[in-house]
Design an enzyme around this catalytic site. Structure first.
Site, PDB file in Angstrom:
ATOM      1  N   CYS A 153      -6.689   5.127   0.619  1.00 22.70           N
ATOM      2  CA  CYS A 153      -6.201   5.729  -0.866  1.00 22.70           C
ATOM      3  C   CYS A 153      -5.521   7.464  -0.397  1.00 22.70           C
ATOM      4  O   CYS A 153      -4.636   7.389  -1.082  1.00 22.70           O
ATOM      5  CB  CYS A 153      -7.402   5.958  -1.488  1.00 22.70           C
ATOM      6  SG  CYS A 153      -8.701   6.740  -0.794  1.00 22.70           S
TER       7      CYS A 153
ATOM      8  N   ASN B  52     -11.107  -2.345   2.785  1.00 23.78           N
ATOM      9  CA  ASN B  52     -10.294  -0.681   3.361  1.00 23.78           C
ATOM     10  C   ASN B  52     -11.253  -0.228   4.374  1.00 23.78           C
ATOM     11  O   ASN B  52     -10.973   0.103   5.778  1.00 23.78           O
ATOM     12  CB  ASN B  52      -8.983   0.335   3.302  1.00 23.78           C
ATOM     13  CG  ASN B  52      -9.820   0.734   1.758  1.00 23.78           C
ATOM     14  OD1 ASN B  52     -10.741   0.997   1.508  1.00 23.78           O
ATOM     15  ND2 ASN B  52      -9.267   2.264   1.950  1.00 23.78           N
TER      16      ASN B  52
ATOM     17  N   GLU C 168     -13.689   6.204  -7.599  1.00 25.86           N
ATOM     18  CA  GLU C 168     -12.389   6.658  -6.826  1.00 25.86           C
ATOM     19  C   GLU C 168     -11.272   5.270  -7.164  1.00 25.86           C
ATOM     20  O   GLU C 168     -11.362   4.735  -6.336  1.00 25.86           O
ATOM     21  CB  GLU C 168     -13.428   6.324  -5.195  1.00 25.86           C
ATOM     22  CG  GLU C 168     -14.146   7.437  -5.394  1.00 25.86           C
ATOM     23  CD  GLU C 168     -14.656   7.579  -3.919  1.00 25.86           C
ATOM     24  OE1 GLU C 168     -15.331   8.645  -3.277  1.00 25.86           O
ATOM     25  OE2 GLU C 168     -13.919   6.834  -3.257  1.00 25.86           O
TER      26      GLU C 168
HETATM   27  N1  LIG Z   1     -10.006   6.667  -4.047  1.00 25.39           N
HETATM   28  C1  LIG Z   1     -10.697   6.936  -3.288  1.00 25.39           C
HETATM   29  O1  LIG Z   1     -11.294   6.654  -2.704  1.00 25.39           O
HETATM   30  C2  LIG Z   1     -10.461   5.381  -2.525  1.00 25.39           C
HETATM   31  C3  LIG Z   1      -9.327   4.037  -3.123  1.00 25.39           C
HETATM   32  N2  LIG Z   1      -8.773   2.915  -2.518  1.00 25.39           N
HETATM   33  C4  LIG Z   1      -8.323   2.344  -4.114  1.00 25.39           C
HETATM   34  O2  LIG Z   1      -8.791   0.664  -3.603  1.00 25.39           O
HETATM   35  C5  LIG Z   1      -7.492  -0.255  -3.347  1.00 25.39           C
HETATM   36  C6  LIG Z   1      -8.082  -0.723  -2.283  1.00 25.39           C
HETATM   37  O3  LIG Z   1      -9.030  -1.583  -1.934  1.00 25.39           O
HETATM   38  P1  LIG Z   1      -9.025  -2.934  -2.476  1.00 25.39           P
HETATM   39  O4  LIG Z   1     -10.572  -3.696  -1.926  1.00 25.39           O
HETATM   40  O5  LIG Z   1      -7.792  -4.103  -2.275  1.00 25.39           O
HETATM   41  O6  LIG Z   1      -9.084  -2.386  -4.392  1.00 25.39           O
HETATM   42  P2  LIG Z   1     -10.093  -4.233  -5.322  1.00 25.39           P
HETATM   43  O7  LIG Z   1      -9.556  -3.629  -6.461  1.00 25.39           O
HETATM   44  O8  LIG Z   1      -8.704  -5.436  -5.168  1.00 25.39           O
HETATM   45  O9  LIG Z   1     -11.683  -4.434  -5.441  1.00 25.39           O
HETATM   46  C7  LIG Z   1     -12.389  -3.451  -4.804  1.00 25.39           C
HETATM   47  C8  LIG Z   1     -13.618  -4.025  -4.646  1.00 25.39           C
HETATM   48  O10 LIG Z   1     -14.265  -4.240  -7.129  1.00 25.39           O
HETATM   49  C9  LIG Z   1     -14.845  -6.206  -6.410  1.00 25.39           C
HETATM   50  N3  LIG Z   1     -13.915  -6.594  -7.597  1.00 25.39           N
HETATM   51  C10 LIG Z   1     -12.505  -7.298  -8.090  1.00 25.39           C
HETATM   52  N4  LIG Z   1     -12.808  -7.120  -9.285  1.00 25.39           N
HETATM   53  C11 LIG Z   1     -13.661  -7.029 -10.079  1.00 25.39           C
HETATM   54  C12 LIG Z   1     -14.775  -7.130 -10.544  1.00 25.39           C
HETATM   55  N5  LIG Z   1     -14.300  -7.683 -12.318  1.00 25.39           N
HETATM   56  N6  LIG Z   1     -15.560  -6.373 -11.027  1.00 25.39           N
HETATM   57  C13 LIG Z   1     -16.506  -5.901 -10.432  1.00 25.39           C
HETATM   58  N7  LIG Z   1     -15.564  -6.084  -8.956  1.00 25.39           N
HETATM   59  C14 LIG Z   1     -14.086  -6.485  -8.670  1.00 25.39           C
HETATM   60  C15 LIG Z   1     -13.337  -6.259  -4.990  1.00 25.39           C
HETATM   61  O11 LIG Z   1     -14.401  -7.512  -4.956  1.00 25.39           O
HETATM   62  P3  LIG Z   1     -13.402  -9.428  -3.930  1.00 25.39           P
HETATM   63  O12 LIG Z   1     -13.071  -8.282  -3.201  1.00 25.39           O
HETATM   64  O13 LIG Z   1     -14.382  -9.266  -4.151  1.00 25.39           O
HETATM   65  O14 LIG Z   1     -11.857  -8.783  -5.045  1.00 25.39           O
HETATM   66  C16 LIG Z   1     -13.866  -5.215  -4.375  1.00 25.39           C
HETATM   67  O15 LIG Z   1     -14.861  -5.456  -3.952  1.00 25.39           O
HETATM   68  C17 LIG Z   1      -6.667   0.852  -3.370  1.00 25.39           C
HETATM   69  O16 LIG Z   1      -5.555   0.942  -4.965  1.00 25.39           O
HETATM   70  C18 LIG Z   1      -6.990   1.607  -2.682  1.00 25.39           C
HETATM   71  O17 LIG Z   1      -6.184   3.198  -3.594  1.00 25.39           O
HETATM   72  C19 LIG Z   1      -9.858   2.785  -1.720  1.00 25.39           C
HETATM   73  C20 LIG Z   1     -10.585   3.664  -1.321  1.00 25.39           C
HETATM   74  C21 LIG Z   1     -10.789   5.212  -0.996  1.00 25.39           C
HETATM   75  O1  LIG Z   2     -10.593   4.760   1.593  1.00 26.91           O
HETATM   76  C1  LIG Z   2      -9.735   6.055   2.102  1.00 26.91           C
HETATM   77  O2  LIG Z   2      -8.611   6.314   2.270  1.00 26.91           O
HETATM   78  C2  LIG Z   2     -10.569   6.592   2.391  1.00 26.91           C
HETATM   79  O3  LIG Z   2     -12.012   7.460   1.991  1.00 26.91           O
HETATM   80  C3  LIG Z   2      -9.971   7.394   3.945  1.00 26.91           C
HETATM   81  O4  LIG Z   2     -10.983   8.684   4.368  1.00 26.91           O
HETATM   82  P1  LIG Z   2      -9.158   9.528   5.252  1.00 26.91           P
HETATM   83  O5  LIG Z   2      -8.790  10.435   4.210  1.00 26.91           O
HETATM   84  O6  LIG Z   2     -10.386  10.722   6.039  1.00 26.91           O
HETATM   85  O7  LIG Z   2      -9.309   8.716   6.612  1.00 26.91           O
END
Ligand SMILES: NC(=O)C1=CN([C@@H]2O[C@H](COP(=O)(O)OP(=O)(O)OC[C@H]3O[C@@H](n4cnc5c(N)ncnc54)[C@H](OP(=O)(O)O)[C@@H]3O)[C@@H](O)[C@H]2O)C=CC1
Ligand SMILES: O=C(O)[C@H](O)COP(=O)(O)O
Length: 484
Positions: A292, A162, A258
């Site tokens: 997130c 994202n 995170e």
């Molecule tokens: N707390 C925070 O700061 C934030 C949290 N998020 C959270 O992220 C999620 C959305 O992002 P999304 O990309 O769909 O999340 P995912 O957990 O699906 O993927 C995150 C990353 O992990 C990789 N990955 C997947 N499986 C493995 C594994 N077994 N070992 C190592 N790496 C792996 C993915 O690669 P690939 O794409 O190749 O599968 C990607 O690079 C939401 O739940 C959101 O809340 C998002 C932003 C900020």
């Molecule tokens: O993944 C997320 O939610 C981002 O880190 C959000 O950043 P923002 O809340 O400052 O837009």
């Protein structure tokens, strides 16, 4: 490969200073969630290549760690300037690769340039400490410890889809300024954008091996790299499901996680409702709720709920829906699966008695902004992270109940409290089990130097410029004993 991609938009990985195609010949085609158009092809790297990359990291880190901090900082400044120069090109790629509207795409690139500069400045102002032995009972002033921070070695940075530029940079830059080598594993959908960030850092003059990339499906290559003995720290942002899995298999490797969230906005009866509605709509629906930190539930009382619903509805009606190129706020979700989940959550809530105020419309992976009132605790939407433009309202009898429901979530990222009574705001803030409470503001990460953390299933460890540098370095103490 001479650059990061060839004329057919086949992207390489940055390995030991060279953009390299995988020997396996396997590539993954990235298409746009906006219209299915071709964005590029990325390499699906194999295990032997991962081994090579980690070997190069060791050599790269030895070279990089001895570069003076002011030179490291200058390089980050240069990379920031290059990113800014390339804003148009990179934001267009970002917009198509993850269907983020143009304005937010531009802002992500600019925010990242600011992040690089701020990290450079924070790195320059890091100071060690000296501790005298005499402070502890029985100690002596002839014993003195000087403590400085040193790198951990090789940091594995795993970023989500994202914010492929900002959330890659927020790991890479603090790790680098701390003297580590970094291996970036970007989300597959988002990798093309992330590779452009890496190119800016390379063009700014990073030595070979200091920053390298690994592209390929996390489900295929993830476990191998996460459990590799050459990785000294894992900095992961993504779903709670994958984060939990990584924490289970990455035996003894320190982690920063995170993860997901279910941020609640508690609207008190004395709140400025117009202001709260403006804020909540922005917080819940920007980038179609795929943040997130998006507001993922409202908790309020009957006394103000009807009024608030009317205000929210009129604002949601004005949200533009459609193509990110047309500056729409609500754009197609990252994939069909995400849209299927959004529909499931909405239908489950309606079937169990929630009142649909607006939305519940879908065209392919485009989900219209949806407001659900009278959501109850037996509905999935009360607890699940939708990662889509769905906003549930849970009505409660009083704020004690609101706090109890807010805290009943498995997540603990952020919460908002809207009220004019600052004492009440602080009292509630104390009780909320989250990393951050926002008083009279939507939940959000920025500004990026603030501490950013999740508790419970939302994460482990703290990010934010200085916090991230500290997380990816460790104290090294040298004790001097002065003899009489
Ligand atoms: N707390 C925070 O700061 C934030 C949290 N998020 C959270 O992220 C999620 C959305 O992002 P999304 O990309 O769909 O999340 P995912 O957990 O699906 O993927 C995150 C990353 O992990 C990789 N990955 C997947 N499986 C493995 C594994 N077994 N070992 C190592 N790496 C792996 C993915 O690669 P690939 O794409 O190749 O599968 C990607 O690079 C939401 O739940 C959101 O809340 C998002 C932003 C900020
Ligand atoms: O993944 C997320 O939610 C981002 O880190 C959000 O950043 P923002 O809340 O400052 O837009």
């Amino acid at each position: 490969m001479t650059g990061l991609c060839n004329e057919n938009l086949i992207y390489g990985n940055l390995i030991n200073g060279q953009w390299t195609e995988s020997a396996s010949g396997d590539v993954i085609t990235i298409t746009s969630p906006a219209d299915g158009s071709f964005v590029g092809k990325i390499q699906a790297i194999n295990k032997e290549e991962v081994n090579d990359i980690i070997r190069c990291s060791k050599a790269g880190q030895s070279l990089w760690s001895v570069v003076p901090i002011y030179e490291k900082a200058a390089l980050l400044y240069k990379a920031a300037a290059l990113l800014e120069e390339r804003t148009e090109e990179i934001s267009d790629i970002l917009m198509m690769e993850i269907a983020k509207d143009k304005k937010s795409s531009v802002s992500e690139v600019k925010r990242t340039a600011d992040f690089l500069r701020f990290t450079a400045d924070a790195g320059k102002s890091l100071e060690g400490i000296a501790v005298s032995g005499e402070n502890f009972p029985g100690g002596s002033r002839n014993k003195m410890s000087y403590v400085k921070r040193i790198p951990l070695g090789t940091v594995l940075a795993i970023s989500p889809f994202n914010y492929p530029i900002n959330l890659s940079a927020s790991k890479i830059a603090p790790a680098l300024i701390g003297g580590n080598a970094v291996i970036l594993k970007p989300a597959t959908q988002g990798a093309v954008s992330a590779l452009h960030l890496v190119k800016a850092l390379q063009d700014a003059g990073l030595p070979a091996g200091a920053l390298q990339t690994v592209t390929g499906r996390g489900s295929e290559i993830g476990d191998y790299i996460v459990t590799h003995e050459g990785i000294d720290f894992i900095n992961f942002t993504g779903s709670t499901e994958v984060g939990r899995h990584i924490s289970q298999i990455s035996c003894m490797t320190p982690l920063l996680l995170e993860l997901g969230g279910k941020d609640a906005a508690l609207v008190l009866e004395d709140a400025d409702l117009e202001y709260a509605a403006d804020n909540i709509v922005e917080g819940a629906f920007s980038y179609s709720g795929q943040r997130c930190t998006a507001v993922k539930r409202i908790i309020t009382t009957d006394k103000v709920a009807d009024q608030l619903v009317t205000m929210l509805k009129s604002r949601i009606e004005k949200l533009t829906v459609g193509d990110p190129r047309n500056f729409a706020v609500i754009t197609p979700l990252i994939d069909q699966k995400a849209a299927d989940f959004a529909v499931f959550l909405t239908q489950d809530a309606i079937a169990k008695g929630a009142e649909l105020i607006i939305g519940s419309k879908r065209e392919g992976n485009l989900v219209y902004p949806t407001l659900l009132d009278k959501v109850t605790v037996d509905m999935e939407i009360a607890w699940k992270e939708p990662f889509s433009p769905i906003l549930p309202i849970i009505r409660v009898n009083n704020m004690e109940e609101a706090v109890e429901i807010a805290n009943r979530s498995e997540y603990g990222l952020q919460s908002s409290v809207f009220t004019k009574d600052i004492n009440q705001a602080f009292r509630i803030a104390e009780k909320l089990e989250v990393g951050t409470v926002q008083i009279n503001n939507k939940t959000e990460r920025g500004p990026d130097h603030f501490p950013f953390l999740g508790v419970k299933a939302s994460g482990m460890g703290t990010q934010g410029v200085r916090y991230s540098i500290e997380a990816m370095t460790r104290p090294k103490a040298v004790t001097i004993n002065i003899t009489e």
